[in-house]
Structure formats: C-alpha cells, structure tokens
Design a protein around this motif. Structure first.
Motif, PDB file in Angstrom:
ATOM      1  N   GLY A 109       0.821  -1.126   0.274  1.00 15.40           N
ATOM      2  CA  GLY A 109       0.128   0.056  -0.126  1.00 15.40           C
ATOM      3  C   GLY A 109       0.869   1.292  -0.017  1.00 15.40           C
ATOM      4  O   GLY A 109       2.221   1.341   0.343  1.00 15.40           O
ATOM      5  N   ALA A 110       0.393   2.152  -0.234  1.00 15.51           N
ATOM      6  CA  ALA A 110       0.881   3.676  -0.239  1.00 15.51           C
ATOM      7  C   ALA A 110       0.832   4.288   1.227  1.00 15.51           C
ATOM      8  O   ALA A 110      -0.239   4.371   1.771  1.00 15.51           O
ATOM      9  CB  ALA A 110       0.311   4.456  -1.401  1.00 15.51           C
ATOM     10  N   PHE A 111       1.883   4.746   1.533  1.00 14.53           N
ATOM     11  CA  PHE A 111       2.042   5.386   3.021  1.00 14.53           C
ATOM     12  C   PHE A 111       2.360   6.855   2.900  1.00 14.53           C
ATOM     13  O   PHE A 111       3.128   7.284   2.165  1.00 14.53           O
ATOM     14  CB  PHE A 111       3.267   4.575   3.693  1.00 14.53           C
ATOM     15  CG  PHE A 111       2.688   3.292   4.260  1.00 14.53           C
ATOM     16  CD1 PHE A 111       2.635   3.045   5.640  1.00 14.53           C
ATOM     17  CD2 PHE A 111       2.505   2.061   3.431  1.00 14.53           C
ATOM     18  CE1 PHE A 111       2.160   1.824   5.916  1.00 14.53           C
ATOM     19  CE2 PHE A 111       2.145   0.697   3.685  1.00 14.53           C
ATOM     20  CZ  PHE A 111       1.959   0.755   5.376  1.00 14.53           C
ATOM     21  N   THR A 112       1.580   7.579   3.757  1.00 17.87           N
ATOM     22  CA  THR A 112       1.916   8.731   3.573  1.00 17.87           C
ATOM     23  C   THR A 112       1.843   9.349   5.237  1.00 17.87           C
ATOM     24  O   THR A 112       1.475   8.527   6.177  1.00 17.87           O
ATOM     25  CB  THR A 112       0.701   9.662   2.964  1.00 17.87           C
ATOM     26  OG1 THR A 112      -0.634   9.372   3.778  1.00 17.87           O
ATOM     27  CG2 THR A 112       0.399   9.378   1.579  1.00 17.87           C
ATOM     28  N   GLY A 113       2.325  10.404   5.388  1.00 19.32           N
ATOM     29  CA  GLY A 113       2.484  10.847   6.930  1.00 19.32           C
ATOM     30  C   GLY A 113       2.579  12.416   7.083  1.00 19.32           C
ATOM     31  O   GLY A 113       2.417  13.015   6.278  1.00 19.32           O
ATOM     32  N   SER A 114       2.915  12.669   8.214  1.00 15.80           N
ATOM     33  CA  SER A 114       2.911  14.213   8.574  1.00 15.80           C
ATOM     34  C   SER A 114       3.850  14.285   9.919  1.00 15.80           C
ATOM     35  O   SER A 114       3.950  13.441  10.420  1.00 15.80           O
ATOM     36  CB  SER A 114       1.637  14.641   8.907  1.00 15.80           C
ATOM     37  OG  SER A 114       1.040  14.230  10.232  1.00 15.80           O
ATOM     38  N   VAL A 115       4.330  15.521   9.966  1.00 13.13           N
ATOM     39  CA  VAL A 115       5.253  15.871  11.123  1.00 13.13           C
ATOM     40  C   VAL A 115       4.473  17.340  11.599  1.00 13.13           C
ATOM     41  O   VAL A 115       4.525  18.185  10.759  1.00 13.13           O
ATOM     42  CB  VAL A 115       6.407  16.119  10.549  1.00 13.13           C
ATOM     43  CG1 VAL A 115       7.539  16.229  12.129  1.00 13.13           C
ATOM     44  CG2 VAL A 115       7.114  14.949  10.017  1.00 13.13           C
ATOM     45  N   SER A 116       4.326  17.465  13.033  1.00 15.45           N
ATOM     46  CA  SER A 116       3.781  18.634  13.658  1.00 15.45           C
ATOM     47  C   SER A 116       4.451  18.851  14.725  1.00 15.45           C
ATOM     48  O   SER A 116       5.257  18.055  15.347  1.00 15.45           O
ATOM     49  CB  SER A 116       2.163  18.478  13.604  1.00 15.45           C
ATOM     50  OG  SER A 116       1.889  17.367  14.456  1.00 15.45           O
ATOM     51  N   SER A 117       4.197  20.164  15.321  1.00 16.20           N
ATOM     52  CA  SER A 117       5.001  20.587  16.630  1.00 16.20           C
ATOM     53  C   SER A 117       3.957  21.449  17.320  1.00 16.20           C
ATOM     54  O   SER A 117       3.345  22.101  16.649  1.00 16.20           O
ATOM     55  CB  SER A 117       6.269  21.091  16.404  1.00 16.20           C
ATOM     56  OG  SER A 117       6.836  21.604  17.713  1.00 16.20           O
ATOM     57  N   THR A 118       3.802  21.234  18.616  1.00 19.40           N
ATOM     58  CA  THR A 118       2.973  22.282  19.538  1.00 19.40           C
ATOM     59  C   THR A 118       3.877  23.406  19.985  1.00 19.40           C
ATOM     60  O   THR A 118       4.955  23.046  20.219  1.00 19.40           O
ATOM     61  CB  THR A 118       2.127  21.235  20.552  1.00 19.40           C
ATOM     62  OG1 THR A 118       3.337  20.807  21.382  1.00 19.40           O
ATOM     63  CG2 THR A 118       1.345  20.336  20.094  1.00 19.40           C
ATOM     64  N   ALA A 119       3.440  24.515  19.963  1.00 18.84           N
ATOM     65  CA  ALA A 119       4.068  25.760  20.470  1.00 18.84           C
ATOM     66  C   ALA A 119       5.316  26.145  19.739  1.00 18.84           C
ATOM     67  O   ALA A 119       5.456  27.301  19.575  1.00 18.84           O
ATOM     68  CB  ALA A 119       4.416  25.335  22.049  1.00 18.84           C
ATOM     69  N   LEU A 120       6.302  25.170  19.449  1.00 16.24           N
ATOM     70  CA  LEU A 120       7.457  25.683  18.795  1.00 16.24           C
ATOM     71  C   LEU A 120       7.475  25.580  17.423  1.00 16.24           C
ATOM     72  O   LEU A 120       8.413  25.929  16.741  1.00 16.24           O
ATOM     73  CB  LEU A 120       8.535  24.782  19.384  1.00 16.24           C
ATOM     74  CG  LEU A 120       8.636  24.674  20.854  1.00 16.24           C
ATOM     75  CD1 LEU A 120      10.015  23.354  21.227  1.00 16.24           C
ATOM     76  CD2 LEU A 120       9.511  25.977  21.368  1.00 16.24           C
ATOM     77  N   GLY A 121       6.437  25.202  16.839  1.00 14.94           N
ATOM     78  CA  GLY A 121       6.245  24.982  15.268  1.00 14.94           C
ATOM     79  C   GLY A 121       6.557  26.398  14.687  1.00 14.94           C
ATOM     80  O   GLY A 121       7.320  26.066  13.413  1.00 14.94           O
ATOM     81  N   SER A 122       6.191  27.610  15.019  1.00 11.37           N
ATOM     82  CA  SER A 122       6.603  28.576  14.310  1.00 11.37           C
ATOM     83  C   SER A 122       8.240  28.852  14.140  1.00 11.37           C
ATOM     84  O   SER A 122       8.635  29.683  13.323  1.00 11.37           O
ATOM     85  CB  SER A 122       5.875  30.052  14.800  1.00 11.37           C
ATOM     86  OG  SER A 122       6.589  30.227  16.216  1.00 11.37           O
ATOM     87  N   GLY A 123       9.028  28.271  14.953  1.00  8.04           N
ATOM     88  CA  GLY A 123      10.518  28.638  14.701  1.00  8.04           C
ATOM     89  C   GLY A 123      11.376  27.548  14.592  1.00  8.04           C
ATOM     90  O   GLY A 123      12.465  27.352  14.571  1.00  8.04           O
ATOM     91  N   LEU A 124      10.579  26.142  13.946  1.00  7.31           N
ATOM     92  CA  LEU A 124      11.209  25.078  13.523  1.00  7.31           C
ATOM     93  C   LEU A 124      11.022  24.761  12.014  1.00  7.31           C
ATOM     94  O   LEU A 124      10.012  24.990  11.438  1.00  7.31           O
ATOM     95  CB  LEU A 124      10.569  23.689  14.336  1.00  7.31           C
ATOM     96  CG  LEU A 124      10.806  23.883  16.043  1.00  7.31           C
ATOM     97  CD1 LEU A 124      10.129  22.838  16.452  1.00  7.31           C
ATOM     98  CD2 LEU A 124      12.169  24.024  16.372  1.00  7.31           C
TER      99      LEU A 124
END
Length: 211
Positions: A109-124
């Motif tokens: 199957g095809a695999f997709t994903g995501s990366v996210s950050s709480t609070a620090l996201g705007s500087g990473l």
C-alpha cells in the motif's frame, strides 16, 4: 271317410324350449357405465402427461476468500532517542530523531505521513529522509541509499510521502529538526513536542480473478 281334426295345441319337446332369464318384478337392465368411466379416465391421464419427474442436483465450492488487513507501526529506532528530552535550545541548533515505519498490512500500500509541533512550530524546520539500511546514530549518516521524503517549516503540519511499502517492509526514517536562525524571541522558555504520524492507504478496485 270323415277326418278328425284335433284342436289341442302341440307341446314342444323339452330340449327345444328357450329359457328366458328370470327377472325380479320391476327390474330394468342397466348399462355397464363403470367400465366406460374407467376407460375414459385412463385416456384422460395419458392426455395430460402426468408422469414421474426425475431430478439431479450438483454443486461446486469456490476457494477460500479472505479480506485484506491494514496496519502500520511507527517506533523509535537506532538507540531509542525518540523520547529523549532536549532543553536549552537556541537559534541554529538541531537534533535528529529516528523511527522505523513498518507495513503490517497483508498487502502492499501507499504510505503517507505528517510531522507537526506544538508551541514551537513557528520557529522550527524539519527535513525527513529515508535510508535503505539502519541509520548510523553516531554520525547521522545513511550506510545505504538515502532518499528525501519531505522538508519545510512546521508552521503547520508537514506532509510526508513515504511511498509504497510491501507487506512486512520496514522503512528507516530520520527527522532532522532545526531551530530557525531567525526564530522569534517569543519562543524563549517555550516547551513543545514533535508528533510523527503515518497513514497506510490500501485501495482496491483490482481484478482478483486469478488470485
């Protein structure tokens, strides 16, 4: 000479007499309707075709059919640094995190994903790469074939294309997280975490006649 004529009637001899059947008083002979009715009924049965019916039934059973199963796992790899906390981050600092993505489905199957950050996201900013072998955590190098999966800022969730994985296949993934050199001062003292998610997408619509 005179002739004498006798007027006495002659009686027929016994063997010449006809015997009439004796009938009871008031008896009238009846036709044999029973035999006629039976004959007509027999002809009627022949005309309607009411015969015995012989039947035979046969059946066939197909091979076993089983529905596919869908599953994926994402676990920390190469030293278990995924849950190691980091403090005192400054602009320009970076860190690596490693995971193994496994297709636990019964089909590819095809695999997709995501990366996210709480609070620090705007500087990473994050760069996601895969390796055909286990990453070397001492040097953060790939001892096999390295492929880029995604890169970009974490101001919002970053989409990651892991590609097609066969059943049981393992993809070795490295996340390089960098604190932007221009990160705002508002980040000072802020705490947050990274979230890595993977989705297995198994789509049907195939001709499976031959298996």
């Amino acid at each position: 000479m005179s002739q004498h004529l006798s007027t006495t009637p002659r009686t027929a001899p016994p063997h010449a007499r006809r015997r009439e059947p004796q009938r009871c008083a008031g008896h009238t002979p009846r036709p044999r309707w029973g035999a006629v009715a039976l004959l007509v009924a027999g002809c009627g049965l022949l005309g309607t075709g009411a015969f015995a019916s012989w039947q035979a039934t046969a059946s066939a059973s197909s091979a076993t059919m089983r529905a596919a199963t869908v599953g994926a796992t994402v676990v920390g790899a190469t030293g278990g640094q995924l849950t190691t906390p980091v403090s005192e981050l400054l602009p320009g600092d970076w860190l690596y995190r490693y995971v193994d993505v496994t297709n636990t489905s019964s089909v590819a199957g095809a695999f997709t994903g995501s990366v996210s950050s709480t609070a620090l996201g705007s500087g990473l900013t994050v760069a996601v790469d895969s390796c055909s072998a286990d990453w070397n955590p001492a040097t953060a190098a790939c001892p096999g074939t390295q492929s880029a999966l995604a890169s970009g800022p974490l101001t919002s969730a970053l989409a990651v294309t892991h590609g097609s994985l066969a059943p049981g296949a393992v993809q070795h993934v490295r996340y390089k997280v960098t604190v932007d050199s221009s990160a705002p001062a508002s980040m000072m003292g802020t705490s947050g975490a990274l979230t890595m998610a993977v989705v297995a997408d198994l789509v049907g619509g195939r001709d499976r006649t031959t298996g």
